[in-house]
Enzyme design. Structure first.
Site, PDB file in Angstrom:
ATOM      1  N   TYR A  36     -16.450  16.881 -15.487  1.00  0.00           N
ATOM      2  CA  TYR A  36     -16.847  15.469 -15.594  1.00  0.00           C
ATOM      3  C   TYR A  36     -17.927  15.174 -14.542  1.00  0.00           C
ATOM      4  CZ  TYR A  36     -16.295  10.372 -15.303  1.00  0.00           C
ATOM      5  OH  TYR A  36     -16.515   9.025 -15.278  1.00  0.00           O
TER       6      TYR A  36
ATOM      7  N   ARG B 138       0.855  -1.201   0.000  1.00  0.00           N
ATOM      8  CA  ARG B 138       0.000   0.000   0.000  1.00  0.00           C
ATOM      9  C   ARG B 138       0.884   1.241   0.000  1.00  0.00           C
ATOM     10  NH1 ARG B 138      -1.937   1.637   4.651  1.00  0.00           N
ATOM     11  NH2 ARG B 138      -2.549  -0.447   5.349  1.00  0.00           N
TER      12      ARG B 138
ATOM     13  N   ASP C 249      -7.418  18.591 -14.441  1.00  0.00           N
ATOM     14  CA  ASP C 249      -7.785  17.268 -14.962  1.00  0.00           C
ATOM     15  C   ASP C 249      -7.384  17.278 -16.437  1.00  0.00           C
ATOM     16  OD1 ASP C 249      -9.022  15.033 -16.039  1.00  0.00           O
ATOM     17  OD2 ASP C 249     -10.774  15.175 -14.713  1.00  0.00           O
TER      18      ASP C 249
HETATM   19  C1  LIG Z   1     -13.118   9.116 -16.884  1.00  0.00           C
HETATM   20  C2  LIG Z   1     -12.815  10.448 -16.310  1.00  0.00           C
HETATM   21  C3  LIG Z   1     -12.645  10.626 -14.937  1.00  0.00           C
HETATM   22  C4  LIG Z   1     -12.844   9.480 -13.952  1.00  0.00           C
HETATM   23  O1  LIG Z   1     -11.896   8.487 -14.130  1.00  0.00           O
HETATM   24  P1  LIG Z   1     -12.197   6.933 -13.778  1.00  0.00           P
HETATM   25  O2  LIG Z   1     -10.917   6.276 -14.152  1.00  0.00           O
HETATM   26  O3  LIG Z   1     -13.364   6.506 -14.597  1.00  0.00           O
HETATM   27  O4  LIG Z   1     -12.478   6.867 -12.311  1.00  0.00           O
HETATM   28  C5  LIG Z   1     -12.325  11.883 -14.483  1.00  0.00           C
HETATM   29  N1  LIG Z   1     -12.190  12.934 -15.326  1.00  0.00           N
HETATM   30  C6  LIG Z   1     -12.357  12.805 -16.652  1.00  0.00           C
HETATM   31  C7  LIG Z   1     -12.204  13.989 -17.532  1.00  0.00           C
HETATM   32  C8  LIG Z   1     -12.680  11.561 -17.183  1.00  0.00           C
HETATM   33  O5  LIG Z   1     -12.854  11.446 -18.505  1.00  0.00           O
END
Ligand SMILES: *Cc1c(COP(=O)(O)O)cnc(C)c1O
Length: 382
Positions: A101, A49, A173
């Site tokens: 998202y 972990r 992001d």
């Molecule tokens: C898919 C996605 C997420 C979430 O990711 P997961 O791997 O599905 O948990 C977050 N932000 C964006 C822009 C995404 O496309």
């Protein structure tokens, strides 16, 4: 490694031969625990972990690809976002891009808000709106650029300058762009987030997430949250992502070439309206895309009028799969209102501009003429 160009980094960063056997691929270290060398001493690992040799390799690659100080792999993109906000306290204020998202909004609204953290959704495509929203207790500005599914851009450099003048951190992001096409840390952001499920892994066969920090302080904080909250990526998923990264620059080239061709085809189609793709000169933020991105990617969305039309169109597609997600080798089409934004209320969706006729495309690496022919016959069915 940082002296090398991108494709070289993608193949080699974190992928030195195994020191024990010379294996050119990173071995899967399927061990929860590690023998200690004495009391309070070890060979660099004690419990998986806290750290695992396979995960370390992926984390090294992630940091190199984003130009960050350290990489941290999580069990999903959502686990990475949970880790991103884990250090916030009750009374803190968090600014988040409005067109974010759906899963991020669900986490913030249904969990994080209950911890006494004030969350404010702001149109981050207007830097002045971000500046106006800042309060004395603002701790983090979380941007998603381009946004999902409307492909709205936020100016990372300008917003980072505004935030840093007030001691506020900026996270981005970067999932839609991949580390090939946008590097937020170089533009001034503090922390980068990825859903590795998408372009990084690239083959739609694993779920994962990552945070890349830019300072030793972030490294300490993110190691602690991996260890304390435990949402770490498994060694097998790390292996898959590392394998995917080696071909990412090649894949992205094809994604982009196909993306541009499909966008140009859709742009002239009479049944397609409100096409959003940053690589078209008609995109209102084309200049910003040219400035902060190294390419335009292969995500786009458009409006086809009604929910019924959307259903007809999705039902008629032959190569494109009607599926959520993005960034894999196969082309996908999805109905935003009932998939990624299904947990957002109808009123909120209407306010965001995510209409019942909105279709999102993730363009894969198939032959572009086949993809355009498929879209053409499906549009004819509407
Ligand atoms: C898919 C996605 C997420 C979430 O990711 P997961 O791997 O599905 O948990 C977050 N932000 C964006 C822009 C995404 O496309």
């Amino acid at each position: 490694m940082s002296q090398y160009k991108y494709s070289t980094l993608a193949v080699h960063a974190g992928s030195e031969p195994d020191p024990l056997t010379g294996a050119v691929n990173v071995p899967l270290y399927l061990s929860s625990t590690f023998e200690l060398t004495g009391v309070g001493t070890d060979r660099g690992w004690d419990y998986s972990r806290a750290g695992n040799p396979t995960r370390d390799r992926l984390e090294t690659a992630l940091a190199a690809l984003e130009g960050g100080f350290s990489g941290h792999a999580f069990t999903s993109g959502m686990a990475a976002i949970t880790a991103l906000v884990a250090h916030l306290h009750a009374g803190d204020h968090l600014i988040c891009s409005k067109d974010v998202y759906g899963g991020t909004a669900r986490l913030f609204n249904q969990f994080i808000a209950n911890y006494g953290i004030e969350i404010e959704y702001v149109t981050t495509d207007v830097p002045e709106a971000v500046e106006k929203a800042i309060k004395p207790n603002t701790k983090l500005i979380h941007l998603e650029t381009p946004s999902n599914p409307l492909m709205v851009l936020s100016d990372i450099r300008t917003i980072s300058e505004i935030a840093h003048a007030k001691g506020i951190e900026v996270s981005v992001d970067n999932t839609f762009m991949s580390p090939c096409l946008q590097n937020p840390i170089a533009l001034g952001a503090d922390i980068v987030m990825h859903s590795t499920t998408k372009y990084l892994n690239g083959h739609s066969d694993g779920i994962g997430g990552a945070l890349i920090g830019s300072t030793p302080e972030h490294k300490e904080r993110l190691i602690l949250v991996q260890k304390a909250a435990g949402g770490i990526m498994s060694p097998f998923e790390c292996f898959l992502v590392l394998r995917g990264i080696k071909t990412m620059p090649l894949r992205i080239k094809q994604h982009e070439e196909n993306g541009q061709a499909v966008a140009e085809y859709l742009q002239q189609h009479p049944k397609v309206t409100k096409l959003a793709y940053p690589g078209l000169k008609s995109h209102p933020q084309y200049d910003l895309a040219m400035k902060q991105q190294k390419g335009f990617g292969s995500m786009m969305s458009f409006d086809i009028g009604t929910r019924e039309n959307a259903a007809k169109f999705l039902g008629a597609l032959k190569i494109f799969l009607n599926a959520e997600s993005l960034g894999g080798v196969e082309s996908l089409a999805s109905h935003s209102a009932t998939t990624t934004h299904g947990s957002v209320s109808a009123e909120e969706r209407a306010e965001m501009g995510i209409t019942e006729g909105r279709i999102r495309l993730s363009i894969g690496i198939e032959d572009k003429e086949d993809l355009i022919d498929d879209l053409d016959q499906a549009l004819a069915a509407v």
